[in-house]
Design a protein around this motif. Structure first.
Motif, PDB file in Angstrom:
ATOM      1  N   THR A  58     -11.038  -3.629  -0.990  1.00  0.00           N
ATOM      2  CA  THR A  58     -11.859  -3.760  -2.194  1.00  0.00           C
ATOM      3  C   THR A  58     -11.251  -2.978  -3.347  1.00  0.00           C
ATOM      4  O   THR A  58     -11.183  -3.465  -4.481  1.00  0.00           O
ATOM      5  CB  THR A  58     -13.299  -3.275  -1.918  1.00  0.00           C
ATOM      6  OG1 THR A  58     -13.862  -4.089  -0.882  1.00  0.00           O
ATOM      7  CG2 THR A  58     -14.164  -3.358  -3.157  1.00  0.00           C
ATOM      8  N   SER A  59     -10.783  -1.774  -3.072  1.00  0.00           N
ATOM      9  CA  SER A  59     -10.179  -0.939  -4.108  1.00  0.00           C
ATOM     10  C   SER A  59      -8.921  -1.588  -4.678  1.00  0.00           C
ATOM     11  O   SER A  59      -8.738  -1.651  -5.902  1.00  0.00           O
ATOM     12  CB  SER A  59      -9.865   0.435  -3.516  1.00  0.00           C
ATOM     13  OG  SER A  59      -9.226   1.235  -4.462  1.00  0.00           O
ATOM     14  N   TRP A  60      -8.050  -2.070  -3.810  1.00  0.00           N
ATOM     15  CA  TRP A  60      -6.819  -2.696  -4.275  1.00  0.00           C
ATOM     16  C   TRP A  60      -7.104  -3.990  -5.032  1.00  0.00           C
ATOM     17  O   TRP A  60      -6.448  -4.304  -6.024  1.00  0.00           O
ATOM     18  CB  TRP A  60      -5.863  -2.953  -3.117  1.00  0.00           C
ATOM     19  CG  TRP A  60      -5.045  -1.749  -2.772  1.00  0.00           C
ATOM     20  CD1 TRP A  60      -5.152  -0.974  -1.643  1.00  0.00           C
ATOM     21  CD2 TRP A  60      -3.987  -1.175  -3.540  1.00  0.00           C
ATOM     22  NE1 TRP A  60      -4.235   0.041  -1.680  1.00  0.00           N
ATOM     23  CE2 TRP A  60      -3.498  -0.060  -2.844  1.00  0.00           C
ATOM     24  CE3 TRP A  60      -3.410  -1.496  -4.763  1.00  0.00           C
ATOM     25  CZ2 TRP A  60      -2.467   0.735  -3.305  1.00  0.00           C
ATOM     26  CZ3 TRP A  60      -2.373  -0.711  -5.243  1.00  0.00           C
ATOM     27  CH2 TRP A  60      -1.917   0.392  -4.526  1.00  0.00           C
ATOM     28  N   ARG A  61      -8.084  -4.766  -4.562  1.00  0.00           N
ATOM     29  CA  ARG A  61      -8.430  -6.005  -5.261  1.00  0.00           C
ATOM     30  C   ARG A  61      -8.927  -5.688  -6.672  1.00  0.00           C
ATOM     31  O   ARG A  61      -8.548  -6.356  -7.634  1.00  0.00           O
ATOM     32  CB  ARG A  61      -9.492  -6.785  -4.492  1.00  0.00           C
ATOM     33  CG  ARG A  61      -9.775  -8.151  -5.124  1.00  0.00           C
ATOM     34  CD  ARG A  61     -10.869  -8.948  -4.429  1.00  0.00           C
ATOM     35  NE  ARG A  61     -10.586  -9.168  -3.035  1.00  0.00           N
ATOM     36  CZ  ARG A  61     -11.386  -8.771  -2.045  1.00  0.00           C
ATOM     37  NH1 ARG A  61     -12.479  -8.113  -2.267  1.00  0.00           N
ATOM     38  NH2 ARG A  61     -11.051  -9.031  -0.787  1.00  0.00           N
ATOM     39  N   SER A  62      -9.740  -4.650  -6.803  1.00  0.00           N
ATOM     40  CA  SER A  62     -10.219  -4.231  -8.124  1.00  0.00           C
ATOM     41  C   SER A  62      -9.065  -3.794  -9.011  1.00  0.00           C
ATOM     42  O   SER A  62      -9.030  -4.101 -10.208  1.00  0.00           O
ATOM     43  CB  SER A  62     -11.234  -3.095  -7.986  1.00  0.00           C
ATOM     44  OG  SER A  62     -12.367  -3.532  -7.279  1.00  0.00           O
ATOM     45  N   THR A  63      -8.104  -3.072  -8.450  1.00  0.00           N
ATOM     46  CA  THR A  63      -6.927  -2.654  -9.207  1.00  0.00           C
ATOM     47  C   THR A  63      -6.145  -3.871  -9.686  1.00  0.00           C
ATOM     48  O   THR A  63      -5.694  -3.927 -10.842  1.00  0.00           O
ATOM     49  CB  THR A  63      -6.032  -1.741  -8.339  1.00  0.00           C
ATOM     50  OG1 THR A  63      -6.794  -0.594  -7.946  1.00  0.00           O
ATOM     51  CG2 THR A  63      -4.785  -1.306  -9.084  1.00  0.00           C
ATOM     52  N   GLU A  99       4.590  -7.256   6.114  1.00  0.00           N
ATOM     53  CA  GLU A  99       4.138  -7.054   4.738  1.00  0.00           C
ATOM     54  C   GLU A  99       4.118  -8.373   3.982  1.00  0.00           C
ATOM     55  O   GLU A  99       3.198  -8.648   3.213  1.00  0.00           O
ATOM     56  CB  GLU A  99       5.031  -6.031   4.038  1.00  0.00           C
ATOM     57  CG  GLU A  99       4.843  -4.630   4.582  1.00  0.00           C
ATOM     58  CD  GLU A  99       5.849  -3.627   4.055  1.00  0.00           C
ATOM     59  OE1 GLU A  99       6.698  -3.994   3.209  1.00  0.00           O
ATOM     60  OE2 GLU A  99       5.788  -2.464   4.495  1.00  0.00           O
ATOM     61  N   GLU A 100       5.106  -9.223   4.226  1.00  0.00           N
ATOM     62  CA  GLU A 100       5.154 -10.539   3.571  1.00  0.00           C
ATOM     63  C   GLU A 100       3.958 -11.396   3.999  1.00  0.00           C
ATOM     64  O   GLU A 100       3.328 -12.064   3.175  1.00  0.00           O
ATOM     65  CB  GLU A 100       6.468 -11.228   3.935  1.00  0.00           C
ATOM     66  CG  GLU A 100       6.636 -12.591   3.313  1.00  0.00           C
ATOM     67  CD  GLU A 100       7.931 -13.268   3.758  1.00  0.00           C
ATOM     68  OE1 GLU A 100       7.925 -14.502   3.847  1.00  0.00           O
ATOM     69  OE2 GLU A 100       8.922 -12.558   4.026  1.00  0.00           O
ATOM     70  N   VAL A 101       3.650 -11.377   5.286  1.00  0.00           N
ATOM     71  CA  VAL A 101       2.518 -12.146   5.805  1.00  0.00           C
ATOM     72  C   VAL A 101       1.215 -11.661   5.173  1.00  0.00           C
ATOM     73  O   VAL A 101       0.392 -12.468   4.728  1.00  0.00           O
ATOM     74  CB  VAL A 101       2.451 -12.035   7.351  1.00  0.00           C
ATOM     75  CG1 VAL A 101       1.130 -12.550   7.892  1.00  0.00           C
ATOM     76  CG2 VAL A 101       3.620 -12.774   7.979  1.00  0.00           C
ATOM     77  N   ASP A 122      -0.200   0.151   2.312  1.00  0.00           N
ATOM     78  CA  ASP A 122      -1.444   0.897   2.492  1.00  0.00           C
ATOM     79  C   ASP A 122      -2.446   0.089   3.319  1.00  0.00           C
ATOM     80  O   ASP A 122      -3.038   0.594   4.276  1.00  0.00           O
ATOM     81  CB  ASP A 122      -2.036   1.249   1.120  1.00  0.00           C
ATOM     82  CG  ASP A 122      -3.276   2.111   1.214  1.00  0.00           C
ATOM     83  OD1 ASP A 122      -3.261   3.117   1.963  1.00  0.00           O
ATOM     84  OD2 ASP A 122      -4.276   1.788   0.525  1.00  0.00           O
ATOM     85  N   LEU A 123      -2.612  -1.182   2.974  1.00  0.00           N
ATOM     86  CA  LEU A 123      -3.546  -2.033   3.717  1.00  0.00           C
ATOM     87  C   LEU A 123      -3.096  -2.217   5.160  1.00  0.00           C
ATOM     88  O   LEU A 123      -3.918  -2.200   6.082  1.00  0.00           O
ATOM     89  CB  LEU A 123      -3.698  -3.383   3.028  1.00  0.00           C
ATOM     90  CG  LEU A 123      -4.417  -3.356   1.682  1.00  0.00           C
ATOM     91  CD1 LEU A 123      -4.407  -4.742   1.044  1.00  0.00           C
ATOM     92  CD2 LEU A 123      -5.839  -2.833   1.820  1.00  0.00           C
ATOM     93  N   GLN A 145       3.971  -3.519  -3.382  1.00  0.00           N
ATOM     94  CA  GLN A 145       4.536  -3.010  -2.130  1.00  0.00           C
ATOM     95  C   GLN A 145       3.665  -1.888  -1.565  1.00  0.00           C
ATOM     96  O   GLN A 145       3.386  -1.838  -0.367  1.00  0.00           O
ATOM     97  CB  GLN A 145       5.962  -2.526  -2.354  1.00  0.00           C
ATOM     98  CG  GLN A 145       6.931  -3.634  -2.668  1.00  0.00           C
ATOM     99  CD  GLN A 145       8.286  -3.120  -3.110  1.00  0.00           C
ATOM    100  OE1 GLN A 145       8.515  -1.919  -3.212  1.00  0.00           O
ATOM    101  NE2 GLN A 145       9.199  -4.038  -3.387  1.00  0.00           N
ATOM    102  N   GLU A 146       3.223  -0.983  -2.449  1.00  0.00           N
ATOM    103  CA  GLU A 146       2.368   0.122  -2.010  1.00  0.00           C
ATOM    104  C   GLU A 146       1.047  -0.403  -1.457  1.00  0.00           C
ATOM    105  O   GLU A 146       0.554   0.067  -0.426  1.00  0.00           O
ATOM    106  CB  GLU A 146       2.107   1.072  -3.182  1.00  0.00           C
ATOM    107  CG  GLU A 146       1.259   2.266  -2.811  1.00  0.00           C
ATOM    108  CD  GLU A 146       0.944   3.158  -4.010  1.00  0.00           C
ATOM    109  OE1 GLU A 146       0.037   3.989  -3.852  1.00  0.00           O
ATOM    110  OE2 GLU A 146       1.581   3.017  -5.065  1.00  0.00           O
TER     111      GLU A 146
END
Length: 154
Positions: A117-122, A71-73, A95-96, A90-91
């Motif tokens: 894309t969704s997370w980047r938009s968030t 997750e850190e990487v 998720d990714l 963290q979520e």
């Protein structure tokens, strides 16, 4: 790898003018009203797919042995995650990572791309404190009542 761009109609009219470009580049065919297409030699395509599969599976192995490090990487590779609140960061990474592992297993990485894309938009929304505050509510209701349109007479 370099790319060369041609219009789709140029390719249809004269493929022999476009295809030699595949010797040293991938070709993007631009279409007016549709998504662009990419032409590439099968060997380059397979090399890319193999590289992505190996990298995703290696990260999956790392995640099984040391999930926190994986997750850190992933978070380090996605610097925009810093805009997310800690719990969402963290979520997001978890998720990714799940999507990437599933994609590595199945060869289908489009769900990972959509989630990315969704997370980047968030994250971009969270980067604007005023917008983030507005979107968290409270919301006052459904808004004003809109009158029913009047039927036009013929």
């Amino acid at each position: 790898m370099t790319t060369k761009t041609f219009s789709y109609s140029s390719f249809l009219r004269s493929p022999s003018q476009v295809l030699p470009s595949l010797d040293d580049a991938d070709v993007i065919l631009e279409r007016r009203d549709e998504e662009n297409l990419i032409l590439m030699r099968a060997e380059r395509f397979e090399a890319g797919v193999t590289g992505v599969r190996i990298a995703a599976r290696a990260l999956a192995i790392l995640a099984r042995r040391n999930r926190a490090l994986a997750e850190e990487v992933l978070a380090e590779e996605l610097p925009w995650t810093t805009w997310l609140p800690e719990t969402e960061r963290q979520e997001c990474v978890r998720d990714l990572l799940r999507h990437l592992i599933a994609g590595a297993d199945t060869g289908e990485l489009l769900p990972f791309s959509r989630a990315l894309t969704s997370w980047r938009s968030t994250a971009v929304v969270w980067s604007d404190p005023e917008l983030a505050r507005e979107l968290q509510g409270p919301f006052t209701g459904d808004g004003p009542e809109v009158p029913r349109p009047v039927e036009a007479s013929e």
